[in-house]
Write an enzyme that holds these catalytic residues in place. Sequence first.
Site, PDB file in Angstrom:
ATOM      1  N   THR A 193       2.636  -7.847   7.645  1.00  0.00           N
ATOM      2  CA  THR A 193       2.391  -6.416   7.790  1.00  0.00           C
ATOM      3  C   THR A 193       2.633  -6.051   9.245  1.00  0.00           C
ATOM      4  O   THR A 193       3.093  -6.879  10.034  1.00  0.00           O
ATOM      5  CB  THR A 193       0.953  -6.062   7.332  1.00  0.00           C
ATOM      6  OG1 THR A 193       0.793  -4.640   7.337  1.00  0.00           O
ATOM      7  CG2 THR A 193      -0.096  -6.691   8.236  1.00  0.00           C
ATOM      8  N   VAL A 226       6.441  -2.167   3.017  1.00  0.00           N
ATOM      9  CA  VAL A 226       6.861  -2.094   4.411  1.00  0.00           C
ATOM     10  C   VAL A 226       5.625  -1.789   5.237  1.00  0.00           C
ATOM     11  O   VAL A 226       4.821  -0.916   4.876  1.00  0.00           O
ATOM     12  CB  VAL A 226       7.922  -0.995   4.632  1.00  0.00           C
ATOM     13  CG1 VAL A 226       8.366  -0.965   6.089  1.00  0.00           C
ATOM     14  CG2 VAL A 226       9.113  -1.187   3.708  1.00  0.00           C
ATOM     15  N   CYS A 227       5.456  -2.510   6.340  1.00  0.00           N
ATOM     16  CA  CYS A 227       4.399  -2.208   7.301  1.00  0.00           C
ATOM     17  C   CYS A 227       3.035  -2.227   6.604  1.00  0.00           C
ATOM     18  O   CYS A 227       2.707  -3.170   5.897  1.00  0.00           O
ATOM     19  CB  CYS A 227       4.729  -0.866   7.952  1.00  0.00           C
ATOM     20  SG  CYS A 227       3.781  -0.442   9.426  1.00  0.00           S
ATOM     21  N   THR A 228       2.243  -1.172   6.773  1.00  0.00           N
ATOM     22  CA  THR A 228       0.899  -1.144   6.201  1.00  0.00           C
ATOM     23  C   THR A 228       0.889  -0.801   4.719  1.00  0.00           C
ATOM     24  O   THR A 228      -0.190  -0.645   4.136  1.00  0.00           O
ATOM     25  CB  THR A 228       0.002  -0.171   6.973  1.00  0.00           C
ATOM     26  OG1 THR A 228       0.642   1.110   7.030  1.00  0.00           O
ATOM     27  CG2 THR A 228      -0.276  -0.685   8.380  1.00  0.00           C
ATOM     28  N   ALA A 278       7.146  -6.642   7.894  1.00  0.00           N
ATOM     29  CA  ALA A 278       6.331  -6.299   9.056  1.00  0.00           C
ATOM     30  C   ALA A 278       6.503  -4.807   9.377  1.00  0.00           C
ATOM     31  O   ALA A 278       6.925  -4.036   8.526  1.00  0.00           O
ATOM     32  CB  ALA A 278       6.709  -7.196  10.234  1.00  0.00           C
TER      33      ALA A 278
END
Length: 199
Positions: free
Chosen positions: A129, A109-111, A162
């Site tokens: 990301t 998830v994300c970074t 993202a």
Amino acid sequence: MATGDPLRVGILVFDGAEELDVAGPYEVLATWAEHSALRPSVVTFSPDGNGVRCAKGLRLVPDHGAEDVGPLHVLVHPGGEGTRALATDPEHLAWLRRTRATTPLVTSVCTGARVLAAAGLLAGRPATTSWDAFDDIARIDPSVLLDTEARFVDDGDVVTAAGVSAGIDMALHLVARLESPEVARQVRRAIQYDPRPPV
């Protein structure tokens, strides 16, 4: 891992993890466990088994440490400021590579994608990301095929989401993929997830 084993999902927690990167997928997947005939097990674990302080101060006590979490079918690696340290930690990257070798589905998830990229798990693959981390991922591994528009990217055995709230969408996608779209819709109704931003 034997195919007859109960389906196990492990969500990594660490100092500096973004709260919703953890809690969003956890809410979806734990609700899935309540509705699913597959009865998946959803556990949290930290690198050393100790409690962690997330990016905005939320403290969490995990179920396990990385060395005793046991075999997983799905790994969820959240993002957050803490990924900056993890992406340069040889021990964590080595653990991630070993875990990838025995875990059928690795997600971020994300970074969290920053750490997957640093471990070489996104080389030559499509991924996404957080909107503000694309340049960082490109510096870590220029071969990653970055998708700047998708909420999540499913590349078979690796799924990336993202930023932050996109982890909820990815987790619902995992439910649909691992069981069925109907069960995913049941989970969505149960958590009353129907985004309609007021601004």
